[in-house]
Design a protein around this motif. Structure first.
Motif, PDB file in Angstrom:
ATOM      1  N   CYS A 202       0.833  -1.214   0.000  1.00 14.84           N
ATOM      2  CA  CYS A 202       0.000   0.000   0.000  1.00 14.84           C
ATOM      3  C   CYS A 202       0.859   1.253   0.000  1.00 14.84           C
ATOM      4  CB  CYS A 202      -0.913   0.008   1.223  1.00 14.84           C
ATOM      5  SG  CYS A 202      -2.150  -1.305   1.250  1.00 14.84           S
ATOM      6  N   GLY A 203       2.030   1.176   0.614  1.00 15.26           N
ATOM      7  CA  GLY A 203       2.898   2.346   0.691  1.00 15.26           C
ATOM      8  C   GLY A 203       3.630   2.640  -0.593  1.00 15.26           C
ATOM      9  N   VAL A 204       3.730   1.653  -1.475  1.00 19.37           N
ATOM     10  CA  VAL A 204       4.497   1.824  -2.716  1.00 19.37           C
ATOM     11  C   VAL A 204       3.585   1.947  -3.939  1.00 19.37           C
ATOM     12  CG1 VAL A 204       6.206   0.734  -4.227  1.00 19.37           C
ATOM     13  CG2 VAL A 204       6.491   0.624  -1.753  1.00 19.37           C
ATOM     14  N   TYR A 205       2.429   1.258  -3.920  1.00 20.40           N
ATOM     15  CA  TYR A 205       1.557   1.223  -5.095  1.00 20.40           C
ATOM     16  C   TYR A 205       0.189   1.840  -4.798  1.00 20.40           C
ATOM     17  CZ  TYR A 205       4.917  -1.967  -7.225  1.00 20.40           C
ATOM     18  OH  TYR A 205       6.053  -2.524  -7.746  1.00 20.40           O
ATOM     19  N   GLN A 206      -0.380   2.494  -5.800  1.00 22.51           N
ATOM     20  CA  GLN A 206      -1.731   3.025  -5.687  1.00 22.51           C
ATOM     21  C   GLN A 206      -2.761   1.892  -5.721  1.00 22.51           C
ATOM     22  OE1 GLN A 206      -2.550   6.274  -5.165  1.00 22.51           O
ATOM     23  NE2 GLN A 206      -0.348   6.680  -5.018  1.00 22.51           N
ATOM     24  N   GLU A 207      -2.496   0.864  -6.527  1.00 22.95           N
ATOM     25  CA  GLU A 207      -3.342  -0.309  -6.598  1.00 22.95           C
ATOM     26  C   GLU A 207      -2.507  -1.526  -6.238  1.00 22.95           C
ATOM     27  OE1 GLU A 207      -5.220  -0.640 -10.365  1.00 22.95           O
ATOM     28  OE2 GLU A 207      -6.244   1.298 -10.231  1.00 22.95           O
ATOM     29  N   GLN A 208      -3.048  -2.363  -5.365  1.00 23.16           N
ATOM     30  CA  GLN A 208      -2.310  -3.513  -4.867  1.00 23.16           C
ATOM     31  C   GLN A 208      -3.284  -4.633  -4.504  1.00 23.16           C
ATOM     32  OE1 GLN A 208      -2.159  -0.422  -3.007  1.00 23.16           O
ATOM     33  NE2 GLN A 208      -4.080  -1.143  -2.127  1.00 23.16           N
ATOM     34  N   PRO A 209      -2.788  -5.862  -4.390  1.00 25.21           N
ATOM     35  CA  PRO A 209      -3.660  -6.957  -3.938  1.00 25.21           C
ATOM     36  C   PRO A 209      -4.241  -6.650  -2.556  1.00 25.21           C
ATOM     37  CG  PRO A 209      -1.615  -7.814  -4.843  1.00 25.21           C
ATOM     38  CD  PRO A 209      -1.434  -6.336  -4.732  1.00 25.21           C
ATOM     39  N   THR A 210      -5.413  -7.218  -2.271  1.00 25.73           N
ATOM     40  CA  THR A 210      -6.065  -6.983  -0.991  1.00 25.73           C
ATOM     41  C   THR A 210      -5.331  -7.714   0.132  1.00 25.73           C
ATOM     42  OG1 THR A 210      -7.517  -8.908  -1.200  1.00 25.73           O
ATOM     43  CG2 THR A 210      -8.279  -6.833  -2.186  1.00 25.73           C
ATOM     44  N   LEU A 211      -5.717  -7.392   1.368  1.00 25.52           N
ATOM     45  CA  LEU A 211      -5.128  -8.085   2.519  1.00 25.52           C
ATOM     46  C   LEU A 211      -5.438  -9.572   2.462  1.00 25.52           C
ATOM     47  CD1 LEU A 211      -3.630  -8.076   5.212  1.00 25.52           C
ATOM     48  CD2 LEU A 211      -5.774  -7.458   6.340  1.00 25.52           C
TER      49      LEU A 211
END
Length: 341
Positions: A240-249
């Protein structure tokens, strides 16, 4: 009397060797990884939270080991557990797999508690086993509860294997604690073996001590699951800190625990390369992986953060000598309890 020069030299080596190891670890990280990290847009508050979450997971794992050692009736302090835990954590990065630090911890605990040497070694080995059990339990949960019906064949294979390993491990631990006379006969046979028979037998009897506190065994396993859940959360916060869109938890819970298991393989220092490669491969198995998301970059950042935590642990190890008076008092307390029993 020991020569003062020899004494000072030994003390200097105790400081210089860990410092040298840590410097070597930082030097081993590819310069391109550092550049990629700094050039990527970041949310620093989430990355700092990731460091704090990973740090908490490590402290909790040390506390789990402390509880296990005390369950074996060995005089031990939380400070000693943290001190040895941190230097063992650092040494994990320079040994094959992530178990080299365990060897160091076993040697040092056995040296400090000679009268409980087999039990001390058993505590380290069993703590590693419980940690791995927590990892496979979390992998099973992540790939069963949080996964949909469209798991790839690879992920299905990992889920089924993790479930089998978790069930077999729980049965083995329960059998070791409660089989009674049958297990005792096996131990008696093992103790007759040359060289290693007696210490291995004492280690097996140490595991039997846990039957006195079955609830604590459950607590230890749950702590292991919590530790790996925190590690997974730390990796998610990095994403989350590096990408605007990322896999969910939930998707991280499917990917991270199996990848962390790959890091325990005795193939590379601290699992370096295997853990990152496993994260990259398993993230690609997700059905809805965002475009541009790199599991390798996330894994590399996590590796850098763990090296920083190892550096903090090194400082703690160097400035926090074990309180001898406290340990002596605990030893006297343990001896008194043994006399009463």
């Amino acid at each position: 009397m020991q020569n003062p020069l020899v004494k000072y030299s030994i003390n200097a080596l105790k400081i210089l060797i860990p410092l040298g190891i840590f410097a070597y670890l930082l030097w081993q990280v590819d310069s391109e990884d550092y550049q990629t990290f700094w050039q990527q847009p970041k949310r620093w508050e989430l990355l700092l939270l990731a460091v704090g979450t990973a740090f908490t997971s490590i402290l909790l794992s040390f506390f789990r080991w402390y509880l296990l050692v005390r369950a074996f009736q060995i005089p031990f302090s939380v400070l000693e557990a943290f001190r040895l835990g941190f230097i063992g954590y650092l040494l994990n990065f320079v040994s094959f797999g992530s178990v080299g630090g365990d060897v160091f911890k076993a040697i040092l605990v056995a040296k400090n508690h000679k009268e409980h040497r087999p039990e001390a070694v058993a505590s380290v080995l069993l703590d590693r086993a419980i940690g791995l059990l927590g990892l496979v339990i979390l992998a099973t949960i992540g790939l069963t509860i949080f996964a949909n019906d469209s798991l790839s064949p690879l992920m299905l294979g990992i889920r089924n294997s993790a479930a089998v390993v978790a069930a077999a491990s729980i049965l083995a631990l329960t059998a070791a604690m409660y089989l009674g006379s049958f297990y005792e006969r096996i131990i008696a046979i093992v103790e007759k073996l040359p060289v290693l028979g007696e210490p291995v037998g004492r280690m097996a009897r140490a595991v039997r001590l846990l039957r006195r506190t079955p609830l604590q065994v459950v607590v230890l396993v749950l702590l292991a699951v919590v530790v790996h859940t925190l590690i997974t959360s730390a990796v998610f916060l990095i994403s989350c800190g590096v990408y605007q869109e990322q896999p969910t938890l939930h998707e991280h819970l499917q990917v991270v625990p199996p990848a962390m298991a790959a890091g325990t393989l005795p193939l590379a220092p601290g699992g370096m390369g295997y853990q990152e490669g496993a994260l990259s491969v398993l993230f690609k198995e997700l059905q809805s992986l965002p475009n541009g998301f790199s599991g390798i970059l996330v894994a590399t950042i996590y590796r850098l953060f763990t090296l920083c935590i190892a550096g903090v642990g090194l400082i703690f190890y160097l400035v926090s000598p074990v309180p001898i008076r406290e340990l002596d008092g605990m030893a006297e307390e343990a001896q008194e309890n043994n006399r009463q029993n």
